[in-house]
Design a protein around this motif. Structure first.
Motif, PDB file in Angstrom:
ATOM      1  N   PHE A  91       0.889  -1.066  -0.125  1.00  0.00           N
ATOM      2  CA  PHE A  91      -0.002  -0.015  -0.011  1.00  0.00           C
ATOM      3  C   PHE A  91       0.779   1.202  -0.059  1.00  0.00           C
ATOM      4  O   PHE A  91       1.492   1.405   0.872  1.00  0.00           O
ATOM      5  N   VAL A  92       0.538   2.079  -1.116  1.00  0.00           N
ATOM      6  CA  VAL A  92       1.782   3.381  -1.110  1.00  0.00           C
ATOM      7  C   VAL A  92       0.933   4.621  -1.398  1.00  0.00           C
ATOM      8  O   VAL A  92      -0.409   4.500  -1.892  1.00  0.00           O
ATOM      9  N   SER A  93       1.327   5.736  -1.093  1.00  0.00           N
ATOM     10  CA  SER A  93       1.022   7.006  -1.493  1.00  0.00           C
ATOM     11  C   SER A  93       1.844   7.577  -2.599  1.00  0.00           C
ATOM     12  O   SER A  93       2.944   7.684  -2.411  1.00  0.00           O
ATOM     13  N   LEU A  94       1.024   7.975  -4.036  1.00  0.00           N
ATOM     14  CA  LEU A  94       1.880   8.388  -4.945  1.00  0.00           C
ATOM     15  C   LEU A  94       1.940   9.693  -4.839  1.00  0.00           C
ATOM     16  O   LEU A  94       2.862  10.324  -5.359  1.00  0.00           O
ATOM     17  N   SER A  95       1.108  10.487  -4.231  1.00  0.00           N
ATOM     18  CA  SER A  95       0.977  11.930  -3.831  1.00  0.00           C
ATOM     19  C   SER A  95      -0.007  12.122  -2.906  1.00  0.00           C
ATOM     20  O   SER A  95      -0.671  11.354  -2.323  1.00  0.00           O
ATOM     21  N   PRO A  96      -0.218  13.479  -2.218  1.00  0.00           N
ATOM     22  CA  PRO A  96      -1.167  13.562  -1.256  1.00  0.00           C
ATOM     23  C   PRO A  96      -2.611  13.244  -1.711  1.00  0.00           C
ATOM     24  O   PRO A  96      -3.571  12.843  -0.698  1.00  0.00           O
ATOM     25  N   ASP A  97      -2.790  13.123  -3.078  1.00  0.00           N
ATOM     26  CA  ASP A  97      -4.159  12.870  -3.350  1.00  0.00           C
ATOM     27  C   ASP A  97      -4.371  11.455  -4.386  1.00  0.00           C
ATOM     28  O   ASP A  97      -5.523  11.012  -4.373  1.00  0.00           O
ATOM     29  N   VAL A  98      -3.374  10.814  -4.192  1.00  0.00           N
ATOM     30  CA  VAL A  98      -3.404   9.644  -5.157  1.00  0.00           C
ATOM     31  C   VAL A  98      -2.787   8.397  -4.139  1.00  0.00           C
ATOM     32  O   VAL A  98      -1.861   8.510  -3.797  1.00  0.00           O
ATOM     33  N   LYS A  99      -3.542   7.463  -4.191  1.00  0.00           N
ATOM     34  CA  LYS A  99      -3.049   6.194  -3.284  1.00  0.00           C
ATOM     35  C   LYS A  99      -3.225   4.814  -4.282  1.00  0.00           C
ATOM     36  O   LYS A  99      -3.836   5.059  -5.192  1.00  0.00           O
ATOM     37  N   ALA A 100      -2.437   3.937  -3.975  1.00  0.00           N
ATOM     38  CA  ALA A 100      -2.361   2.801  -4.929  1.00  0.00           C
ATOM     39  C   ALA A 100      -2.081   1.606  -3.847  1.00  0.00           C
ATOM     40  O   ALA A 100      -1.396   1.575  -2.854  1.00  0.00           O
TER      41      ALA A 100
END
Length: 212
Positions: free
Chosen positions: A108-117
């Motif tokens: 589980f990762v955050s690509l940016s403050p608004d995008v998760k993956a």
């Protein structure tokens, strides 16, 4: 004579109706429409389903964990996400290459403050015959602004490849999977690397990834 003609006309008329019905029947049977329309609905349901080990992760920062569950449905791999009440939020097919495929890790990762993956590490199973081959591939589930009603599934590159040929040649590659902001634009990329081989996936928004 007139009675005979009347009976003959009735017979021919009835035969044409029966022939037309038979012709429609065989046309439906060979075109596949019978399978779609005439088979009872319960016969089209899933006959065999197996669930794997589920994962519990708070995906939208509401302090309540969601359930991520790998499934086998009639031999096909699926990923299903449900909320704490059991309501389905997402489901998607994960196509594998061989037999014995399974999901063995999630990152589980955050690509940016608004995008998760969610990065899914999928063992694609074994292909055997004249040669042995085993592969692993990543799949990425992406969503924006904690909106779990709009999750997108994207197929990524292989992170593992093992192969043995007829001439007793054997090789094995295990790639590292990294998440970092390569181009310094504020959105982290997913990089799959082995020695000098590098495959990079860049998120461009709306659930769309681009290979660079």
């Amino acid at each position: 004579m007139s009675n005979y003609c009347s009976i003959l006309l009735i017979f021919l008329f009835s035969w044409n109706i029966l022939w037309a019905q038979d012709e429609r029947y065989f046309r439906k049977m060979f075109s596949g429409d019978m399978v779609k329309k005439d088979v009872p609905q319960e016969a089209q349901k899933i006959h065999f389903k197996v669930t794997g080990n589920s994962y519990r992760i708070d995906l939208d920062d509401d302090k309540i964990e969601e359930i991520i569950e790998p499934q086998k449905r009639d031999g096909v791999d699926w990923i299903e996400i449900r909320n704490s009440s059991g309501n389905k939020l997402f489901e998607g097919k994960v196509f594998a290459a061989g037999t014995g495929s399974y999901l063995y890790k999630i990152k589980f990762v955050s690509l940016s403050p608004d995008v998760k993956a969610l990065i899914l590490f999928m063992d694609e199973g074994v292909i055997s015959g004249k040669k042995f081959e085993s592969t692993g591939r990543i799949f990425i589930l992406t969503y924006e602004k904690n909106n779990l009603s709009n999750i997108h599934l994207t197929e990524g590159p292989h992170f593992f490849h093992e192969r043995e040929s007829q001439r007793e040649q054997y090789w094995r590659r295990t790639y590292t999977v990294n998440v970092w902001d390569i181009d310094k634009d504020g959105i982290r990329e997913v990089s799959v690397e082995f020695n000098n081989i590098q495959r990079i996936m860049k998120y461009i928004g709306g659930g769309v990834w681009k290979k660079i």
